[in-house]
Design an enzyme around this catalytic site. Structure first.
Site, PDB file in Angstrom:
ATOM      1  N   THR A  11      16.228  12.302   5.668  1.00  0.00           N
ATOM      2  CA  THR A  11      15.356  12.234   6.702  1.00  0.00           C
ATOM      3  C   THR A  11      15.322  11.150   7.035  1.00  0.00           C
ATOM      4  OG1 THR A  11      13.401  11.289   5.301  1.00  0.00           O
ATOM      5  CG2 THR A  11      14.220  13.669   4.755  1.00  0.00           C
ATOM      6  N   GLY A  69      -9.752  13.411  10.490  1.00  0.00           N
ATOM      7  CA  GLY A  69     -10.152  13.525   8.966  1.00  0.00           C
ATOM      8  C   GLY A  69      -9.633  12.084   8.208  1.00  0.00           C
ATOM      9  N   THR A  93       0.141   9.388  -5.417  1.00  0.00           N
ATOM     10  CA  THR A  93      -0.493   9.085  -4.499  1.00  0.00           C
ATOM     11  C   THR A  93      -2.214   8.801  -5.063  1.00  0.00           C
ATOM     12  OG1 THR A  93      -1.298   9.019  -2.481  1.00  0.00           O
ATOM     13  CG2 THR A  93      -0.623  10.202  -3.173  1.00  0.00           C
ATOM     14  N   ASP A  94      -2.812   7.990  -4.484  1.00  0.00           N
ATOM     15  CA  ASP A  94      -4.077   7.959  -4.595  1.00  0.00           C
ATOM     16  C   ASP A  94      -4.525   8.384  -3.729  1.00  0.00           C
ATOM     17  OD1 ASP A  94      -3.601   6.503  -2.468  1.00  0.00           O
ATOM     18  OD2 ASP A  94      -5.138   4.713  -3.204  1.00  0.00           O
ATOM     19  N   GLU A  95      -3.765   8.796  -3.038  1.00  0.00           N
ATOM     20  CA  GLU A  95      -4.327   9.879  -1.973  1.00  0.00           C
ATOM     21  C   GLU A  95      -4.925  11.428  -2.179  1.00  0.00           C
ATOM     22  OE1 GLU A  95      -3.420   9.496   2.502  1.00  0.00           O
ATOM     23  OE2 GLU A  95      -2.137   7.725   1.423  1.00  0.00           O
TER      24      GLU A  95
HETATM   25  P1  NAD Z   1       9.509   7.521   2.510  1.00  0.00           P
HETATM   26  O1  NAD Z   1       9.348   8.585   3.731  1.00  0.00           O
HETATM   27  O2  NAD Z   1      10.022   6.378   2.429  1.00  0.00           O
HETATM   28  O3  NAD Z   1      11.504   7.947   1.917  1.00  0.00           O
HETATM   29  C1  NAD Z   1      11.137   8.763   1.443  1.00  0.00           C
HETATM   30  C2  NAD Z   1      12.334   9.216   0.856  1.00  0.00           C
HETATM   31  O4  NAD Z   1      12.428  10.626   0.441  1.00  0.00           O
HETATM   32  C3  NAD Z   1      12.994   9.207   1.953  1.00  0.00           C
HETATM   33  O5  NAD Z   1      14.828   8.591   1.510  1.00  0.00           O
HETATM   34  C4  NAD Z   1      13.888  10.205   2.103  1.00  0.00           C
HETATM   35  O6  NAD Z   1      15.402  10.574   2.570  1.00  0.00           O
HETATM   36  C5  NAD Z   1      13.653  11.581   1.233  1.00  0.00           C
HETATM   37  N1  NAD Z   1      13.575  12.944   1.268  1.00  0.00           N
HETATM   38  C6  NAD Z   1      12.777  13.241   2.022  1.00  0.00           C
HETATM   39  N2  NAD Z   1      12.832  14.061   1.794  1.00  0.00           N
HETATM   40  C7  NAD Z   1      13.360  15.098   1.187  1.00  0.00           C
HETATM   41  C8  NAD Z   1      14.361  16.285   0.193  1.00  0.00           C
HETATM   42  N3  NAD Z   1      13.647  16.994   1.016  1.00  0.00           N
HETATM   43  N4  NAD Z   1      15.267  15.687  -0.826  1.00  0.00           N
HETATM   44  C9  NAD Z   1      15.484  14.946  -1.139  1.00  0.00           C
HETATM   45  N5  NAD Z   1      15.365  13.544  -0.688  1.00  0.00           N
HETATM   46  C10 NAD Z   1      14.413  13.470   0.272  1.00  0.00           C
HETATM   47  O7  NAD Z   1       8.625   7.435   0.885  1.00  0.00           O
HETATM   48  P2  NAD Z   1       7.909   6.520   0.278  1.00  0.00           P
HETATM   49  O8  NAD Z   1       6.819   5.421   1.032  1.00  0.00           O
HETATM   50  O9  NAD Z   1       9.124   5.135  -0.177  1.00  0.00           O
HETATM   51  O10 NAD Z   1       7.175   7.075  -0.310  1.00  0.00           O
HETATM   52  C11 NAD Z   1       8.034   7.261  -2.219  1.00  0.00           C
HETATM   53  C12 NAD Z   1       7.097   8.518  -3.203  1.00  0.00           C
HETATM   54  O11 NAD Z   1       6.592   7.985  -2.930  1.00  0.00           O
HETATM   55  C13 NAD Z   1       6.289   9.320  -2.638  1.00  0.00           C
HETATM   56  O12 NAD Z   1       6.247  10.773  -2.503  1.00  0.00           O
HETATM   57  C14 NAD Z   1       5.276   9.093  -1.975  1.00  0.00           C
HETATM   58  O13 NAD Z   1       3.783  10.267  -1.927  1.00  0.00           O
HETATM   59  C15 NAD Z   1       4.299   8.206  -2.676  1.00  0.00           C
HETATM   60  N6  NAD Z   1       3.967   7.390  -2.684  1.00  0.00           N
HETATM   61  C16 NAD Z   1       3.841   5.995  -1.230  1.00  0.00           C
HETATM   62  C17 NAD Z   1       3.069   5.640  -1.058  1.00  0.00           C
HETATM   63  C18 NAD Z   1       3.066   4.591  -0.133  1.00  0.00           C
HETATM   64  O14 NAD Z   1       2.407   3.308   0.338  1.00  0.00           O
HETATM   65  N7  NAD Z   1       4.484   4.557   0.679  1.00  0.00           N
HETATM   66  C19 NAD Z   1       2.118   5.231  -1.736  1.00  0.00           C
HETATM   67  C20 NAD Z   1       1.724   6.002  -3.300  1.00  0.00           C
HETATM   68  C21 NAD Z   1       2.788   6.896  -3.687  1.00  0.00           C
HETATM   69  P1  TYD Z   2      -0.260   4.953   7.126  1.00  0.00           P
HETATM   70  O1  TYD Z   2      -0.127   2.456   6.882  1.00  0.00           O
HETATM   71  O2  TYD Z   2      -0.083   5.254   7.438  1.00  0.00           O
HETATM   72  O3  TYD Z   2      -1.018   4.779   5.190  1.00  0.00           O
HETATM   73  P2  TYD Z   2      -1.941   5.844   5.211  1.00  0.00           P
HETATM   74  O4  TYD Z   2      -2.520   6.666   5.808  1.00  0.00           O
HETATM   75  O5  TYD Z   2      -1.406   6.492   3.288  1.00  0.00           O
HETATM   76  O6  TYD Z   2      -3.101   5.358   4.249  1.00  0.00           O
HETATM   77  O7  TYD Z   2      -2.049   3.835   6.969  1.00  0.00           O
HETATM   78  C1  TYD Z   2      -2.737   3.278   6.611  1.00  0.00           C
HETATM   79  C2  TYD Z   2      -4.806   2.658   7.289  1.00  0.00           C
HETATM   80  O8  TYD Z   2      -4.069   2.183   8.409  1.00  0.00           O
HETATM   81  C3  TYD Z   2      -4.590   4.433   7.862  1.00  0.00           C
HETATM   82  O9  TYD Z   2      -6.329   3.956   7.541  1.00  0.00           O
HETATM   83  C4  TYD Z   2      -4.833   4.338   9.034  1.00  0.00           C
HETATM   84  C5  TYD Z   2      -4.740   3.226   9.607  1.00  0.00           C
HETATM   85  N1  TYD Z   2      -3.895   2.948  11.107  1.00  0.00           N
HETATM   86  C6  TYD Z   2      -4.312   2.282  12.085  1.00  0.00           C
HETATM   87  O10 TYD Z   2      -5.039   2.015  12.046  1.00  0.00           O
HETATM   88  N2  TYD Z   2      -2.650   2.164  12.978  1.00  0.00           N
HETATM   89  C7  TYD Z   2      -2.044   2.483  12.946  1.00  0.00           C
HETATM   90  O11 TYD Z   2      -1.309   2.320  13.724  1.00  0.00           O
HETATM   91  C8  TYD Z   2      -1.638   3.227  11.750  1.00  0.00           C
HETATM   92  C9  TYD Z   2       0.317   3.482  11.858  1.00  0.00           C
HETATM   93  C10 TYD Z   2      -2.714   3.232  10.733  1.00  0.00           C
END
Ligand code: NAD
Ligand code: TYD
Length: 361
Positions: A38, A295, A136-138
């Site tokens: 994606t 939200g 995720t913790d969310e």
């Molecule tokens: P990201 O959005 O950077 O990457 C997601 C990846 O999944 C991409 O490479 C995308 O191409 C692939 N993808 C999306 N839909 C798909 C599908 N239908 N089939 C196959 N591949 C698909 O996300 P991320 O930040 O690397 O997060 C990875 C995982 O960790 C997620 O499940 C997210 O919920 C979880 N997570 C993320 C964070 C964070 O801070 N980024 C924190 C806690 C948990």
């Molecule tokens: P984000 O990186 O989108 O992660 P998440 O919403 O999953 O925690 O955002 C982190 C925090 O930063 C969140 O409280 C929203 C805030 N934020 C901004 O203040 N400005 C921005 O442009 C973005 C993308 C996020």
């Protein structure tokens, strides 16, 4: 015999690519990397291992049952690790459909194929197999300023379409363990940061905009709190849970690093002032307060004592060391940033920030 092969989904995204790169570089075995590519998936994240015999990339959707079934049959992995997801809260507000399709329906389809594969394995191989779901913790919702940090026993109270879709997938994983006995592991991690982070998220967006001379948009008054973990520490926690976690258990992963968004942005500006000083003034001058996210969860905080106590995992980086490494990575990889910030990214900036009164595209 099951091989030492693992199947990773979403391994071209931010956390998945860090995980896959580390797995191959640590020589832990073969990785089959299934990714839909994606907007968030990027083959450049895998450039270091593109020719490595232990990395096999497959362009497919986790919801494509035929493709998943064939991969499982061909490679006989001893574990499936599900990173694939739609992951950005703001995008889930603008368009939740994809979040339901991938995070809920896709995870369901993946689980169904994995269940069929696992049930057909001989008993000793069934016992070794693991399905690790990265979450995720969310899913726990939002904490008040003085509430204790999230434990694994907190009730699920997701507030955004993103967190609701992740909560639904966690429930499916739980049910597949409870009902069918599938040996599942679930990790619920706090906000990650580090290399290969797509600049729609706060930290890479601020670094990129600072260097481009653009506004640094802070939603609301910047007092929302997130708990930050360096991505390589998240990957080491996942390896630890995979190796020694108890089937059916969930583990909260975090680095005890609660920061307000304003603190994070100030820290980034201060590091950039040292590493890439402007001709005049500070990067802090670019900070601008914009319309809040609907939200918007006030606070996330992870209590990581279970994974520390039961599995002996600890993060290596403090926020101070990790954030400096991250800034240096972005400064050292301008081509990567340039490539991911063209095309679709500009449409996203228009959609998300125009309504907040900022033009970032
Ligand atoms: P990201 O959005 O950077 O990457 C997601 C990846 O999944 C991409 O490479 C995308 O191409 C692939 N993808 C999306 N839909 C798909 C599908 N239908 N089939 C196959 N591949 C698909 O996300 P991320 O930040 O690397 O997060 C990875 C995982 O960790 C997620 O499940 C997210 O919920 C979880 N997570 C993320 C964070 C964070 O801070 N980024 C924190 C806690 C948990
Ligand atoms: P984000 O990186 O989108 O992660 P998440 O919403 O999953 O925690 O955002 C982190 C925090 O930063 C969140 O409280 C929203 C805030 N934020 C901004 O203040 N400005 C921005 O442009 C973005 C993308 C996020």
């Amino acid at each position: 015999m099951l091989t030492e092969t693992i199947l990773v989904t979403g391994g071209a995204g931010f956390i998945g690519s860090n995980f896959v790169n580390a797995w191959v570089k640590l020589d832990l075995g073969k990785v089959i990397n299934l990714d839909k590519l994606t907007y968030a998936g990027n083959m450049e994240n895998l450039a270091d291992i593109s020719q490595h015999p232990n990395h096999i990339f497959i362009h497919a959707d986790i919801g494509d049952r035929q493709a998943v079934q064939e991969l499982l049959k061909t490679y006989r992995p001893r574990a499936v690790l599900n990173f694939a997801a739609e992951s950005h809260v703001d995008r889930s507000i603008h368009g939740p459909d994809e979040f339901i399709q991938t995070n809920v329906v896709g995870t369901f389809n993946l689980l169904e194929e994995v269940r069929g594969y696992w049930q057909a394995l001989p008993a000793d191989e069934q016992a070794q197999f693991r399905f690790l779901h990265v979450s995720t913790d969310e899913v726990y919702g939002s904490l008040g300023a003085h509430d204790p940090a999230f434990k694994e026993t907190n009730p699920y109270q997701p507030n955004s379409p993103y967190s609701a879709s992740k909560a639904a997938s966690d429930h499916l994983v739980r049910a597949y363990h409870h009902t069918y006995g599938l040996p599942t592991l679930t990790t619920n991690c706090s906000n990650n940061y580090g290399p290969y982070h797509f600049p729609e998220k706060l930290i890479p967006l601020v670094i990129h905009n600072a260097l481009s001379g653009k506004p640094l948009p802070i939603y609301g008054n910047g007092s929302n709190i997130r708990d930050w973990l360096y991505v390589e520490d998240h990957c080491s926690a996942i390896r630890q849970v995979l190796a020694t976690g108890a089937p059916g258990e969930t583990y909260n992963i975090g680095g005890w690093n609660e920061k307000t968004n304003l603190d994070v942005v100030h820290t980034l500006c201060d590091i950039l002032d040292q590493e890439r000083p402007k001709a005049q003034g500070s990067y802090r001058d670019q900070i601008t307060f914009v319309k809040d996210r609907p939200g918007h969860d006030l606070r996330y905080a992870i209590d990581a004592s279970k994974v520390e106590r039961e599995l002996g995992w600890k993060p290596q980086e403090t926020f101070e060391t990790g954030i400096r490494k991250t800034v240096r990575w972005y400064l050292g990889n301008p081509e990567w940033v340039e490539h991911v910030t063209s095309g679709e990214y500009q449409h996203w900036l228009n959609k998300n920030y125009h309504e907040r009164g900022e033009e970032l595209a």
